[in-house]
Design a protein around this motif. Structure first.
Motif, PDB file in Angstrom:
ATOM      1  N   HIS A  43       9.819  11.618  -2.650  1.00  0.00           N
ATOM      2  CA  HIS A  43       9.369  10.182  -2.493  1.00  0.00           C
ATOM      3  C   HIS A  43      10.067   8.756  -3.551  1.00  0.00           C
ATOM      4  N   GLN A  44      10.452   9.504  -4.423  1.00  0.00           N
ATOM      5  CA  GLN A  44      11.676   8.323  -5.122  1.00  0.00           C
ATOM      6  C   GLN A  44      12.318   7.469  -4.189  1.00  0.00           C
ATOM      7  N   ASN A  45      12.725   8.787  -3.598  1.00  0.00           N
ATOM      8  CA  ASN A  45      13.372   7.985  -2.040  1.00  0.00           C
ATOM      9  C   ASN A  45      12.944   7.330  -0.877  1.00  0.00           C
ATOM     10  N   HIS A  46      11.526   6.992  -0.887  1.00  0.00           N
ATOM     11  CA  HIS A  46      11.238   6.401   0.052  1.00  0.00           C
ATOM     12  C   HIS A  46      11.139   5.692  -0.880  1.00  0.00           C
ATOM     13  N   PHE A  47       9.909   5.691  -1.644  1.00  0.00           N
ATOM     14  CA  PHE A  47       9.206   4.573  -2.469  1.00  0.00           C
ATOM     15  C   PHE A  47      10.827   3.103  -2.812  1.00  0.00           C
ATOM     16  N   ASP A  48      12.102   3.834  -3.267  1.00  0.00           N
ATOM     17  CA  ASP A  48      13.321   2.843  -2.989  1.00  0.00           C
ATOM     18  C   ASP A  48      13.324   1.837  -1.858  1.00  0.00           C
ATOM     19  N   LYS A  49      13.109   2.967  -0.069  1.00  0.00           N
ATOM     20  CA  LYS A  49      13.852   2.514   1.506  1.00  0.00           C
ATOM     21  C   LYS A  49      12.368   1.195   0.945  1.00  0.00           C
ATOM     22  N   ASP A  57       0.892  -1.289   0.087  1.00  0.00           N
ATOM     23  CA  ASP A  57      -0.249  -0.034  -0.092  1.00  0.00           C
ATOM     24  C   ASP A  57       1.117   1.490   0.003  1.00  0.00           C
ATOM     25  N   SER A  58       1.855   0.868   1.084  1.00  0.00           N
ATOM     26  CA  SER A  58       2.601   2.622   0.762  1.00  0.00           C
ATOM     27  C   SER A  58       3.349   2.537  -0.650  1.00  0.00           C
ATOM     28  N   LEU A  59       3.623   1.299  -1.101  1.00  0.00           N
ATOM     29  CA  LEU A  59       4.536   1.393  -2.362  1.00  0.00           C
ATOM     30  C   LEU A  59       3.684   2.244  -3.583  1.00  0.00           C
ATOM     31  N   THR A  60       2.181   1.987  -3.576  1.00  0.00           N
ATOM     32  CA  THR A  60       1.507   2.268  -4.384  1.00  0.00           C
ATOM     33  C   THR A  60       1.161   3.517  -4.320  1.00  0.00           C
ATOM     34  N   MET A  61       1.101   4.391  -2.788  1.00  0.00           N
ATOM     35  CA  MET A  61       0.935   5.997  -2.354  1.00  0.00           C
ATOM     36  C   MET A  61       2.618   6.926  -2.369  1.00  0.00           C
ATOM     37  N   GLU A  62       3.149   6.158  -2.487  1.00  0.00           N
ATOM     38  CA  GLU A  62       4.516   6.484  -3.235  1.00  0.00           C
ATOM     39  C   GLU A  62       4.545   6.892  -4.680  1.00  0.00           C
ATOM     40  N   GLN A  63       4.242   5.739  -5.688  1.00  0.00           N
ATOM     41  CA  GLN A  63       4.035   5.857  -6.967  1.00  0.00           C
ATOM     42  C   GLN A  63       3.060   7.243  -7.315  1.00  0.00           C
ATOM     43  N   ASN A  64       2.403   6.926  -7.035  1.00  0.00           N
ATOM     44  CA  ASN A  64       0.840   8.365  -7.079  1.00  0.00           C
ATOM     45  C   ASN A  64       2.150   9.737  -6.423  1.00  0.00           C
ATOM     46  N   LEU A  65       2.428   9.546  -5.086  1.00  0.00           N
ATOM     47  CA  LEU A  65       2.586  10.681  -5.162  1.00  0.00           C
ATOM     48  C   LEU A  65       4.195  10.940  -6.064  1.00  0.00           C
ATOM     49  N   ILE A  66       5.288  10.301  -6.646  1.00  0.00           N
ATOM     50  CA  ILE A  66       6.385  10.528  -7.577  1.00  0.00           C
ATOM     51  C   ILE A  66       5.266  11.538  -9.274  1.00  0.00           C
ATOM     52  N   ALA A  67       4.602   9.869  -9.406  1.00  0.00           N
ATOM     53  CA  ALA A  67       3.719  11.076 -10.962  1.00  0.00           C
ATOM     54  C   ALA A  67       3.138  12.045 -10.767  1.00  0.00           C
TER      55      ALA A  67
END
Length: 60
Positions: free
Chosen positions: A49-55, A14-24
């Motif tokens: 947010h890309q950094n958050h996604f990668d982590k 869920d967090s990955l999806t949210m981060e992807q949405n924020l990046i976009a």
């Protein structure tokens, strides 16, 4: 590393999806923004947010 539970995996997904949405969103805002300062801030936020996604992804 210990095995993660189904609930933890679901939370990470869920967090990955949210981060992807924020990046976009921030990338889109930066692409349409005329003000250089606002454009720069949007690019910084997309990178954050890309950094958050990668982590998060590294947890899997």
């Amino acid at each position: 590393m210990e095995n993660i539970t189904e609930k933890e995996l679901s939370g990470i997904e869920d967090s990955l999806t949210m981060e992807q949405n924020l990046i976009a969103k921030y990338q889109m805002y930066a692409s349409i923004c005329a003000d250089p300062q606002v454009k720069s801030k949007c690019e910084q936020m997309a990178a954050k947010h890309q950094n958050h996604f990668d982590k998060l992804l590294s947890c899997l």
